[in-house]
Design a protein around this motif. Structure first.
Motif, PDB file in Angstrom:
ATOM      1  N   ASP A   1       0.816  -1.212   0.000  1.00 56.66           N
ATOM      2  CA  ASP A   1       0.000   0.000   0.000  1.00 56.66           C
ATOM      3  C   ASP A   1       0.848   1.259   0.000  1.00 56.66           C
ATOM      4  O   ASP A   1       0.350   2.348  -0.245  1.00 56.66           O
TER       5      ASP A   1
ATOM      6  N   THR B   1       0.880   3.831  -2.851  1.00 53.64           N
ATOM      7  CA  THR B   1      -0.027   4.979  -2.932  1.00 53.64           C
ATOM      8  C   THR B   1       0.597   6.177  -2.226  1.00 53.64           C
ATOM      9  O   THR B   1       0.897   6.090  -1.040  1.00 53.64           O
ATOM     10  N   PRO B   2       0.763   7.300  -2.953  1.00 55.50           N
ATOM     11  CA  PRO B   2       1.522   8.421  -2.370  1.00 55.50           C
ATOM     12  C   PRO B   2       0.988   8.929  -1.030  1.00 55.50           C
ATOM     13  O   PRO B   2       1.757   9.142  -0.107  1.00 55.50           O
ATOM     14  N   TRP B   3      -0.323   9.103  -0.884  1.00 53.34           N
ATOM     15  CA  TRP B   3      -0.805   9.698   0.375  1.00 53.34           C
ATOM     16  C   TRP B   3      -0.588   8.756   1.547  1.00 53.34           C
ATOM     17  O   TRP B   3      -0.319   9.201   2.665  1.00 53.34           O
TER      18      TRP B   3
ATOM     19  N   ASP C   1      -2.689  12.245  -5.111  1.00 50.99           N
ATOM     20  CA  ASP C   1      -2.519  12.761  -6.471  1.00 50.99           C
ATOM     21  C   ASP C   1      -3.752  12.453  -7.312  1.00 50.99           C
ATOM     22  O   ASP C   1      -3.795  12.696  -8.494  1.00 50.99           O
ATOM     23  N   ARG C   2      -4.758  11.866  -6.630  1.00 49.68           N
ATOM     24  CA  ARG C   2      -5.977  11.585  -7.387  1.00 49.68           C
ATOM     25  C   ARG C   2      -6.724  12.886  -7.575  1.00 49.68           C
ATOM     26  O   ARG C   2      -7.129  13.524  -6.605  1.00 49.68           O
ATOM     27  N   PRO C   3      -6.925  13.319  -8.816  1.00 49.41           N
ATOM     28  CA  PRO C   3      -7.414  14.668  -9.074  1.00 49.41           C
ATOM     29  C   PRO C   3      -8.747  14.991  -8.400  1.00 49.41           C
ATOM     30  O   PRO C   3      -8.852  15.987  -7.735  1.00 49.41           O
TER      31      PRO C   3
ATOM     32  N   ARG D   1     -10.300  14.034  -5.822  1.00 50.55           N
ATOM     33  CA  ARG D   1     -10.365  14.156  -4.371  1.00 50.55           C
ATOM     34  C   ARG D   1      -9.779  15.488  -3.900  1.00 50.55           C
ATOM     35  O   ARG D   1     -10.257  16.081  -2.958  1.00 50.55           O
TER      36      ARG D   1
ATOM     37  N   ASP E   1      -5.517   3.271  -5.634  1.00 54.87           N
ATOM     38  CA  ASP E   1      -5.752   4.621  -5.125  1.00 54.87           C
ATOM     39  C   ASP E   1      -4.844   5.592  -5.879  1.00 54.87           C
ATOM     40  O   ASP E   1      -3.897   6.129  -5.322  1.00 54.87           O
ATOM     41  N   SER E   2      -5.095   5.788  -7.161  1.00 54.85           N
ATOM     42  CA  SER E   2      -4.206   6.622  -7.979  1.00 54.85           C
ATOM     43  C   SER E   2      -4.919   7.020  -9.270  1.00 54.85           C
ATOM     44  O   SER E   2      -6.008   6.527  -9.562  1.00 54.85           O
ATOM     45  N   ALA E   3      -4.280   7.912 -10.029  1.00 52.59           N
ATOM     46  CA  ALA E   3      -4.846   8.316 -11.318  1.00 52.59           C
ATOM     47  C   ALA E   3      -5.007   7.098 -12.227  1.00 52.59           C
ATOM     48  O   ALA E   3      -5.974   6.994 -12.998  1.00 52.59           O
TER      49      ALA E   3
ATOM     50  N   ILE F   1      -8.199   5.270 -11.531  1.00 52.38           N
ATOM     51  CA  ILE F   1      -9.366   5.958 -12.094  1.00 52.38           C
ATOM     52  C   ILE F   1      -9.470   5.691 -13.597  1.00 52.38           C
ATOM     53  O   ILE F   1     -10.547   5.402 -14.124  1.00 52.38           O
TER      54      ILE F   1
ATOM     55  N   ARG G   1      -8.012  -0.069  -2.836  1.00 49.96           N
ATOM     56  CA  ARG G   1      -7.775   1.048  -1.921  1.00 49.96           C
ATOM     57  C   ARG G   1      -8.059   0.630  -0.490  1.00 49.96           C
ATOM     58  O   ARG G   1      -8.732  -0.367  -0.246  1.00 49.96           O
TER      59      ARG G   1
ATOM     60  N   ASP H   1     -15.852   6.058  -3.705  1.00 48.86           N
ATOM     61  CA  ASP H   1     -16.893   7.077  -3.596  1.00 48.86           C
ATOM     62  C   ASP H   1     -18.113   6.604  -4.380  1.00 48.86           C
ATOM     63  O   ASP H   1     -17.961   5.993  -5.430  1.00 48.86           O
TER      64      ASP H   1
ATOM     65  N   ARG I   1       7.485   2.104 -13.052  1.00 47.92           N
ATOM     66  CA  ARG I   1       8.003   2.151 -11.687  1.00 47.92           C
ATOM     67  C   ARG I   1       9.512   1.964 -11.758  1.00 47.92           C
ATOM     68  O   ARG I   1      10.013   1.151 -12.518  1.00 47.92           O
TER      69      ARG I   1
END
Lengths: 481, 117
Positions: free
Chosen positions: A260, A263-265, A474-476, A478, B9-11, B14, B37, B42, B88
């Motif tokens: 996990d 994921t950046p955050w 970085d998810r736009p 949010r 959990d990233s672009a 999506i 995630r 959402d 990566r």
């Protein structure tokens, strides 16, 4: 490890606990289990007074002094990881029983160690017990306590740790006064730690297993039977649903892992957690808790007065912990942490300065003592309690097991690094320069807190999670929302 | 039949979800979402015009295994797996591994790997 966040919830099912014999039983459970915290404190604190005598008797160098002190902390890092796993697999009660045996064996090993090598090994074993207790005892306490009293009972464990250290400082001074200059005086200081270990073991034999752990193993009727021992009958029935829910929540908290961090955050959050753990230790608090007697001797006390004066360090730690627990309910976390860091850093700066400008002797000794006391007031009254609370608050539920575990490991390893290098640095750089190094680290810590640490007080975990997510993602969509 | 998608959990996550949604509509099939995630998706992110099933991670299951198990559990239904991918660094790969690589190699259904421009 989620105790604090649960503390504010109303009693389960709206059923308040009625008085009865179960109250006494719960009190008994609390007292017995906190012996684990007391041992934690005693075994880490006892080295403080034992070290000057041991150094002479075993011919320790600054390097081996560091090793004897800090091998315990390396053991604790291991114990915290393994202990957490074992108590999930085999139960809290069995784990604490096993830890009591380790506490006993480790203390005996230290007492009879003929040379430095065996001492280091015995301290490592003792450390495994300390680390195991640091994770298992608070968990056990939280899981047997009713929700509305959980917060208080868990902080009671913190209090037992500093009380254990105070007890060690007091025994050290008393034993040194009674036995005088006997070569083995340090062995008597160490052997005292076997007594609470025996009490813990005997006590835990008749204590119940944690109901939440039993529920996590699907042993629901056993869980209910335990609840009936420590709650009124009505309340026990009402609480079963909550126990099951929390057991499930605990399982979910083990979802996240290394992957996990992609994921950046989440990566940033975990780094902040690690940072909070590092800055709690990098103040150098444990250089005072472990080497206080030597610092005071260095400043101009003779060994006996230093041992007695060191008790002040223990007393202030206990008092400040009370204050800290009170403040947590009143003040925001981040300013509290900043004020704490400012206080400790200033105290260290002054110790360094006065160690240069004043000649060694009683006046300087008293100045240094008043400053170590000031330092500990800020550390135990603000930095330490905030650290533990924040670590339990910042991670999202599914990452909590991993995040808290990693932060805890970092904390022990930093503690180890400080304990290991302090005597070496004092020897190589002089005591004032050593404290100036800690001042520099303190300044870094203050900027870290100011820049990166989020405020966690007064927000539900869900709100906090969303906010952190928005800040670091970085998810736009949010970040806009 | 259904289109499976791994949502990180990233672009990239999506983008994968958007592509999978488009594929499902095109094929007239359902959408099986493996949520990787730590938070639930959402509500606004979940498409409403196709048949959607979201599956959350179980404790102690690695992200890659979560997707592969899901494919296993829906063996004869899944016709396509959609994933997001990005480059990566070798160091990152060493530390975290590569989910893309794992899924490309181990999934036994066709895989559509989507990039973010």
């Amino acid at each position: 490890m989620t105790q604090t966040s649960e503390a504010s919830r109303p009693p389960s099912g709206g059923v308040a606990d009625a008085p009865g014999p179960h109250r006494r039983r719960l009190k008994m459970v609390t007292v017995v289990a906190t012996f684990g915290g007391l041992l934690f404190g005693y075994d880490t604190g006892v080295i403080n007074g034992a070290l000057p005598y041991m150094a002479e008797d075993l011919g320790l160098t600054p390097f081996t002094e560091g090793l004897v002190t800090s091998s315990l902390l390396l053991g604790a890092a291991l114990g915290a990881i393994v202990g957490g796993r074992l108590s999930d697999r085999r139960g809290r009660r069995r784990n604490i029983l096993m830890l009591a045996v380790l506490f006993f064996v480790g203390a005996l090993g230290c007492t009879f160690a003929p040379d430095t090598g065996i001492m280091v090994v015995a301290r490592f074993v003792l450390g495994i017990a300390v680390g195991g207790a640091s994770v298992t005892v608070p968990t056990y306490l939280a899981e047997v306590s009713p929700a509305e009293r959980r917060g208080r009972i868990v902080t009671q464990n913190e209090l037992m740790i500093v009380s254990g250290q105070l007890l060690a400082f007091t025994f050290n001074a008393g034993i040194a006064a009674a036995f005088g200059d006997a070569a083995d005086v340090w062995r008597w200081m160490l052997v005292v730690a076997t007594l609470p270990a025996v009490a813990l073991w005997l006590g835990m034999l008749v204590m119940p297993e944690s109901p939440r752990w039993l529920a996590s193993m699907d042993r629901f009727s056993d869980a209910l039977a335990v609840l009936k021992q420590v709650r009124s009958a009505q309340r026990a029935e009402a609480e079963m649903a909550e126990v099951k829910r929390l057991a499930l929540e605990d399982k979910q908290s083990q979802t996240g892992g290394w992957r996990d961090l992609a994921t950046p955050w989440i990566r940033r959050l975990v780094l902040i957690g690690i940072g909070i753990a590092i800055i709690q230790q990098i103040t150098g608090v444990n250089s005072i808790m472990y080497y206080g007697t030597q610092i005071l001797t260095n400043a101009g006390f003779d060994t006996n007065s230093a041992l007695t004066a060191n008790i002040a360090n223990g007393v202030i730690s206990v008092l400040a912990t009370f204050v800290g627990i009170y403040l947590l309910g009143k003040v925001d976390r981040k300013p509290m942490l900043l004020v704490g860091q400012l206080g400790t850093t200033t105290a260290l700066l002054l110790i360094g300065v006065f160690s240069i400008v004043l000649p060694a002797g009683e006046p300087r000794a008293y100045v240094v003592l008043s400053l170590t006391v000031t330092f500990l007031a800020f550390q135990q009254g603000s930095i330490s309690p905030v650290t533990w609370l924040m670590l339990s608050e910042i991670f999202p539920l599914k990452l909590r097991g991993f995040g808290f575990g990693l932060a805890g490991l970092t904390l022990w390893l930093t503690n180890f690094a400080v304990g290991m290098t302090f005597p070496i640095m004092v020897d190589a750089l002089s005591i004032s320069t050593t404290f100036f190094v800690f001042v520099g680290l303190g300044v870094l810590a203050i900027s870290f807190v100011a820049k990166f640490v989020p405020e966690t007080r007064g927000r539900s975990l869900e709100v906090l999670e969303q906010e952190l997510h928005a800040r670091f993602s970085d998810r736009p969509e949010r970040t806009v929302a | 039949m259904t289109v499976a998608v791994a949502v990180t959990d990233s672009a990239e996550g999506i983008a994968a979800l958007a592509s999978a949604h488009a594929e499902a509509r095109l094929r007239g099939s359902g959408l099986l979402i493996a949520n990787l995630r730590l938070n639930p998706l959402d509500d606004a992110e979940i498409p409403r015009d196709v048949d959607v099933k979201v599956v959350e991670r179980e404790p102690g299951v690695e992200v890659g295994d979560h997707v592969l198990r899901l494919l296993d559990d829906h063996r004869d239904e899944v016709e396509l797996l959609v994933i997001g991918m990005k480059r990566r660094s070798p160091v990152g790969k060493l530390i975290l591994g590569s989910l893309t690589q794992e899924l490309l190699l181990s999934a036994d259904v066709p895989v559509l790997a989507v990039k973010v421009a």
